[in-house]
Design an enzyme around this catalytic site. Structure first.
Site, mmCIF file in Angstrom:
data_model
loop_
_atom_site.group_PDB
_atom_site.id
_atom_site.type_symbol
_atom_site.label_atom_id
_atom_site.label_comp_id
_atom_site.label_asym_id
_atom_site.label_seq_id
_atom_site.Cartn_x
_atom_site.Cartn_y
_atom_site.Cartn_z
ATOM 1 N N ALA A 65 0.851 -1.185 0.000
ATOM 2 C CA ALA A 65 0.000 0.000 0.000
ATOM 3 C C ALA A 65 0.889 1.237 0.000
ATOM 4 C CB ALA A 65 -0.895 -0.017 1.231
ATOM 5 N N GLY A 110 0.570 -5.082 0.713
ATOM 6 C CA GLY A 110 -0.593 -5.212 -0.176
ATOM 7 C C GLY A 110 -0.254 -5.882 -1.502
ATOM 8 N N GLU A 113 -0.405 -9.452 -0.746
ATOM 9 C CA GLU A 113 -1.825 -9.774 -0.547
ATOM 10 C C GLU A 113 -2.584 -9.844 -1.882
ATOM 11 O OE1 GLU A 113 -1.694 -6.575 2.360
ATOM 12 O OE2 GLU A 113 -3.008 -7.774 3.633
ATOM 13 N N GLU A 133 4.366 -4.887 7.227
ATOM 14 C CA GLU A 133 3.561 -3.824 7.846
ATOM 15 C C GLU A 133 3.934 -3.567 9.299
ATOM 16 O OE1 GLU A 133 2.333 -6.308 5.997
ATOM 17 O OE2 GLU A 133 0.870 -5.549 4.570
HETATM 18 N N1 CAA Z 1 4.498 3.258 -0.895
HETATM 19 C C1 CAA Z 1 4.897 4.395 -1.543
HETATM 20 N N2 CAA Z 1 6.083 4.532 -2.129
HETATM 21 C C2 CAA Z 1 6.902 3.462 -2.106
HETATM 22 C C3 CAA Z 1 6.567 2.252 -1.477
HETATM 23 C C4 CAA Z 1 5.277 2.167 -0.869
HETATM 24 N N3 CAA Z 1 4.843 1.035 -0.277
HETATM 25 N N4 CAA Z 1 7.593 1.395 -1.616
HETATM 26 C C5 CAA Z 1 8.541 2.043 -2.316
HETATM 27 N N5 CAA Z 1 8.133 3.300 -2.603
HETATM 28 C C6 CAA Z 1 8.869 4.333 -3.325
HETATM 29 C C7 CAA Z 1 10.034 4.855 -2.496
HETATM 30 O O1 CAA Z 1 9.595 5.823 -1.560
HETATM 31 C C8 CAA Z 1 10.936 5.404 -3.558
HETATM 32 O O2 CAA Z 1 10.448 6.647 -3.967
HETATM 33 P P1 CAA Z 1 11.496 7.877 -4.141
HETATM 34 O O3 CAA Z 1 12.380 7.457 -5.289
HETATM 35 O O4 CAA Z 1 10.631 9.051 -4.473
HETATM 36 O O5 CAA Z 1 12.237 7.993 -2.851
HETATM 37 C C9 CAA Z 1 10.727 4.444 -4.732
HETATM 38 O O6 CAA Z 1 9.480 3.774 -4.474
HETATM 39 C C10 CAA Z 1 11.814 3.392 -4.809
HETATM 40 O O7 CAA Z 1 11.893 2.747 -3.538
HETATM 41 P P2 CAA Z 1 13.255 2.555 -2.744
HETATM 42 O O8 CAA Z 1 14.220 3.670 -3.059
HETATM 43 O O9 CAA Z 1 12.927 2.339 -1.294
HETATM 44 O O10 CAA Z 1 13.784 1.210 -3.413
HETATM 45 P P3 CAA Z 1 14.715 0.113 -2.764
HETATM 46 O O11 CAA Z 1 15.043 -0.820 -3.878
HETATM 47 O O12 CAA Z 1 15.826 0.711 -1.989
HETATM 48 O O13 CAA Z 1 13.784 -0.669 -1.699
HETATM 49 C C11 CAA Z 1 11.805 -1.780 -0.961
HETATM 50 C C12 CAA Z 1 12.694 -1.409 -2.147
HETATM 51 C C13 CAA Z 1 12.512 -2.765 -0.024
HETATM 52 C C14 CAA Z 1 10.554 -2.460 -1.545
HETATM 53 C C15 CAA Z 1 11.428 -0.508 -0.171
HETATM 54 O O14 CAA Z 1 10.957 0.482 -1.075
HETATM 55 C C16 CAA Z 1 10.359 -0.719 0.853
HETATM 56 O O15 CAA Z 1 10.629 -1.254 1.925
HETATM 57 N N6 CAA Z 1 9.090 -0.323 0.558
HETATM 58 C C17 CAA Z 1 7.993 -0.383 1.486
HETATM 59 C C18 CAA Z 1 7.510 -1.818 1.645
HETATM 60 C C19 CAA Z 1 6.387 -1.889 2.661
HETATM 61 O O16 CAA Z 1 6.551 -1.559 3.818
HETATM 62 N N7 CAA Z 1 5.194 -2.347 2.215
HETATM 63 C C20 CAA Z 1 4.020 -2.463 3.051
HETATM 64 C C21 CAA Z 1 3.156 -1.256 2.897
HETATM 65 S S1 CAA Z 1 1.811 -1.256 4.062
HETATM 66 C C22 CAA Z 1 0.628 -2.249 3.363
HETATM 67 O O17 CAA Z 1 0.811 -2.793 2.307
HETATM 68 C C23 CAA Z 1 -0.647 -2.377 4.158
HETATM 69 C C24 CAA Z 1 -1.630 -3.292 3.599
HETATM 70 O O18 CAA Z 1 -1.683 -4.457 3.931
HETATM 71 C C25 CAA Z 1 -2.666 -2.863 2.687
#
Ligand code: CAA
Length: 259
Positions: A65, A110, A113, A133
């Protein structure tokens, strides 16, 4: 219909849906989730479509998400978001056509999921799965606590959801989280091959199998078996059943028509 965050194409009778927010690793906000729901409704009504592929493209499936979108949500807004996720992912499950998730790179939160709501999951060697999460101070809100536990068991689900750890494709395969690992170059070709194979089966029987498994797993075994018998019996009202059995006896390939 035009979709801002999705690419959509049809190849023969296969629908290909591609999540298209590459700059944010296909992060899922309310808009893309709503678009996906609308597109699934469109696909459901399209009689040409016999199987569906959902992918995020060659680099990433979906990193979950959209975190900036979620940051300032009130509990009421968060519930609306979760309800939208649930409605869309339930729509995948209720679609009477098989849905394949073709996963490269991250399928987190998500994104994981979303893949869980699909019927079959193909993953590349570099695919990574997780429910991180907990590291954001929340829990999965798009069905992860329920679908993951049903698919890979409670112990492994708790391990993934409590720790937020990310697992590789081989581990996901050993957990039964994915059906098959393929090379990055082959992902789409393999997904299409699988989809085409499914599209050649009897669509009414496939829909019945999906229903019997998806609903059956939610009820006790007696009720599930009872439902299975009804689905089985109903198929004897179709031309496809006659065609399938006649084709076997005549030693030819069945030509199913979906009636
Ligand atoms: N939401 C919004 N933006 C996201 C994102 C997310 N979930 N995941 C990555 N991005 C964005 C980053 O902010 C970044 O944007 P900028 O270039 O503007 O900074 C871009 O995508 C590239 O990401 P990274 O620079 O972080 O890339 P990376 O290769 O270093 O890392 C990653 C990749 C490990 C996937 C890391 O981005 C990450 O940990 N993302 C979040 C993962 C997460 O926590 N997901 C769960 C979300 S909560 C959820 O999903 C609830 C639910 O059940 C519905």
């Amino acid at each position: 219909m035009e979709y801002k965050n999705l690419l959509y194409s049809k190849e023969e009778n296969i629908a290909l849906i591609t999540l298209n927010r590459p700059k944010v690793l296909n992060a899922l906000n309310l808009e893309i989730i709503t678009e996906l729901h609308n597109l699934l409704d469109e696909v459901a009504m399209d009689e040409e479509v016999k199987a569906v592929i959902i992918t995020g493209g060659e680099k990433v499936f979906a990193a979950g998400a959209d975190i900036p979108f979620m940051l300032g949500l009130t509990p009421t807004e968060a519930e609306k978001l979760a309800t939208a996720f649930h409605a869309t992912f339930d729509r995948i499950e209720s679609l009477d056509k098989p849905v394949i998730a073709a996963i490269a790179g991250f399928a987190l939160g998500g994104g994981c999921e979303l893949s869980l709501a699909c019927d079959l999951r193909l993953a590349t060697e570099d695919a990574k799965f997780g429910q991180p999460e907990i590291n954001l101070g929340v829990i999965p809100g798009a069905g992860g606590t329920q679908r993951l536990s049903r698919l890979i068991g409670v112990a492994r689900s708790k391990d993934l959801i409590y720790t937020g750890k990310i697992i590789d494709a081989q581990t996901a395969l050993s957990y039964g989280l994915v059906n098959e690992i393929v090379s990055n170059e082959d992902l789409l070709a393999k997904a299409k091959k699988l989809a085409k194979g499914l599209a050649s089966k009897g669509p009414v029987a496939l829909a019945a199998a999906k229903k019997a498994i998806n609903y059956g797993i939610e009820v006790d075994k007696y009720t599930g078996n009872c439902f299975e018998r009804q689905c089985f019996a109903l198929l004897f009202s179709t031309q496809d059943q006659k065609e399938g059995m006649n084709a076997f006896l005549e030693k030819r390939k069945a030509q199913f028509k979906g009636n």
